[in-house]
Design an enzyme around this catalytic site. Structure first.
Site, PDB file in Angstrom:
ATOM      1  CE  LYS A 284      -2.420  -1.019   3.824  1.00  0.00           C
ATOM      2  NZ  LYS A 284      -1.868  -2.324   4.361  1.00  0.00           N
TER       3      LYS A 284
ATOM      4  NE  ARG B 212      -4.797  -0.623  10.270  1.00  0.00           N
ATOM      5  CZ  ARG B 212      -3.669   0.075  10.005  1.00  0.00           C
ATOM      6  NH1 ARG B 212      -3.565   0.647   9.136  1.00  0.00           N
ATOM      7  NH2 ARG B 212      -2.295  -0.328  10.676  1.00  0.00           N
TER       8      ARG B 212
ATOM      9  NE  ARG C 224       6.887  -2.610   6.311  1.00  0.00           N
ATOM     10  CZ  ARG C 224       5.630  -2.491   6.236  1.00  0.00           C
ATOM     11  NH1 ARG C 224       5.103  -2.094   5.433  1.00  0.00           N
ATOM     12  NH2 ARG C 224       5.086  -2.965   7.386  1.00  0.00           N
TER      13      ARG C 224
ATOM     14  NE  ARG D  59       1.810  -3.910  11.660  1.00  0.00           N
ATOM     15  CZ  ARG D  59       2.824  -4.150  11.019  1.00  0.00           C
ATOM     16  NH1 ARG D  59       3.929  -4.894  11.162  1.00  0.00           N
ATOM     17  NH2 ARG D  59       2.566  -3.521   9.765  1.00  0.00           N
TER      18      ARG D  59
HETATM   19  P1  AMP Z   1       0.586   1.125   9.268  1.00  0.00           P
HETATM   20  O1  AMP Z   1       1.773   1.929   8.743  1.00  0.00           O
HETATM   21  O2  AMP Z   1      -0.684   1.502   8.504  1.00  0.00           O
HETATM   22  O3  AMP Z   1       0.909  -0.406   9.448  1.00  0.00           O
HETATM   23  O4  AMP Z   1       0.164   1.535  10.723  1.00  0.00           O
HETATM   24  C1  AMP Z   1       1.184   1.266  11.512  1.00  0.00           C
HETATM   25  C2  AMP Z   1       0.581   1.495  13.006  1.00  0.00           C
HETATM   26  O5  AMP Z   1      -0.086   2.672  13.501  1.00  0.00           O
HETATM   27  C3  AMP Z   1      -0.482   0.228  13.345  1.00  0.00           C
HETATM   28  O6  AMP Z   1      -0.328  -0.751  13.677  1.00  0.00           O
HETATM   29  C4  AMP Z   1      -1.606   0.990  14.333  1.00  0.00           C
HETATM   30  O7  AMP Z   1      -1.013   1.031  15.637  1.00  0.00           O
HETATM   31  C5  AMP Z   1      -1.310   2.680  13.848  1.00  0.00           C
HETATM   32  N1  AMP Z   1      -2.398   2.767  13.071  1.00  0.00           N
HETATM   33  C6  AMP Z   1      -2.335   3.221  11.835  1.00  0.00           C
HETATM   34  N2  AMP Z   1      -3.471   3.477  11.138  1.00  0.00           N
HETATM   35  C7  AMP Z   1      -4.511   3.532  12.030  1.00  0.00           C
HETATM   36  C8  AMP Z   1      -5.659   3.534  12.135  1.00  0.00           C
HETATM   37  N3  AMP Z   1      -6.589   3.847  10.976  1.00  0.00           N
HETATM   38  N4  AMP Z   1      -6.521   2.994  13.282  1.00  0.00           N
HETATM   39  C9  AMP Z   1      -5.873   2.971  14.196  1.00  0.00           C
HETATM   40  N5  AMP Z   1      -4.388   2.633  14.556  1.00  0.00           N
HETATM   41  C10 AMP Z   1      -3.726   3.076  13.285  1.00  0.00           C
END
Ligand code: AMP
Length: 219
Positions: free
Chosen positions: A17, A92, A129, A172
């Site tokens: 993404k 999410r 990564r 996750r």
């Molecule tokens: P990502 O880079 O999208 O994998 O996000 C990294 C971390 O940020 C996630 O594992 C959550 O802890 C937090 N996070 C990112 N986007 C959200 C969201 N929409 N709602 C809640 N937590 C988020």
């Protein structure tokens, strides 16, 4: 409905993404809005928000809906997002999807891309990564920048995300299946969802998404 081009990119962690949104942002001239990037920057800069959410991010949990919703609303109010945005990592769960509709009002989401990847591919990509702590550029552990630890784009430190450790990855991915995957039906029912095969090369995936964007006359 207005002409504001709001595109949501869904897909498991490691689906590509972030990589794709960065490329699409360049091609389409709209910003890449990643809630994960916004939260990681706050943690890096040790802001009050960052200190509040650091433990949650490291463990691979989700930050509360209201807080993330506020961040998205503020980001959408900025000048560069008036023509549209590519949303990565938001919404999410169903509560966030409902809140997003409220935030967008008449603008509405124009397209939802589901980047589909196999579980093997995801596990392999996440453990390899590496990211730049400053600008969020994404590398693989075999890239020279990852080995040297210095980002070619901004000179920032290239590191492994704490939540790309095996235990946090499992958490996750489980959260994705439970909370995020049901959104696919929600957007399908609204006629917004298009699946793209994320197992192809980076260039092929970008081309496939751009095709969809053009077919829908969003560019
Ligand atoms: P990502 O880079 O999208 O994998 O996000 C990294 C971390 O940020 C996630 O594992 C959550 O802890 C937090 N996070 C990112 N986007 C959200 C969201 N929409 N709602 C809640 N937590 C988020």
């Amino acid at each position: 409905m207005t002409n504001r081009v709001i595109i949501v990119v869904l897909g498991k962690q490691g689906a590509g993404k972030g990589t794709q949104c960065k490329r699409l942002a360049q091609s389409l001239g709209i910003p890449h809005v990643s809630t994960g990037d916004i939260l990681r920057a706050a943690v890096r800069d040790k802001t009050p928000l960052g200190l509040e959410v650091e433990g949650i991010l490291t463990a691979g949990g989700l930050v509360n809906d209201e807080l993330v919703g506020r961040l998205v609303k503020e980001r959408f109010a900025e000048a560069d997002a008036q023509g549209g945005a590519l949303l990565d990592g938001y919404p999410r769960n169903q509560a966030q999807a409902t809140l997003l509709e409220e935030i967008l009002g008449d603008d509405g989401i124009k397209l939802v891309i589901n980047l589909e990847v196999s579980s093997e591919m995801v596990a392999e990509r996440l453990s390899a990564r590496r990211v730049c702590q400053e600008c969020g550029a994404i590398y693989r552990d075999t890239d020279i920048e990852a080995i040297s630890g210095t980002c070619e784009k901004c000179g920032g430190d290239v590191v492994q995300r704490p939540d790309d450790q095996p235990e946090a990855i499992l958490r996750r991915l489980a959260t994705y299946e439970l909370d995020t995957a049901p959104l696919l039906n929600f957007y399908e029912a609204r006629g917004l969802l298009v699946a793209v095969d994320g197992n192809q090369t980076t260039d092929e995936v970008t081309a496939a998404i751009l095709n969809v964007v053009r077919e829908r006359q969003l560019a």
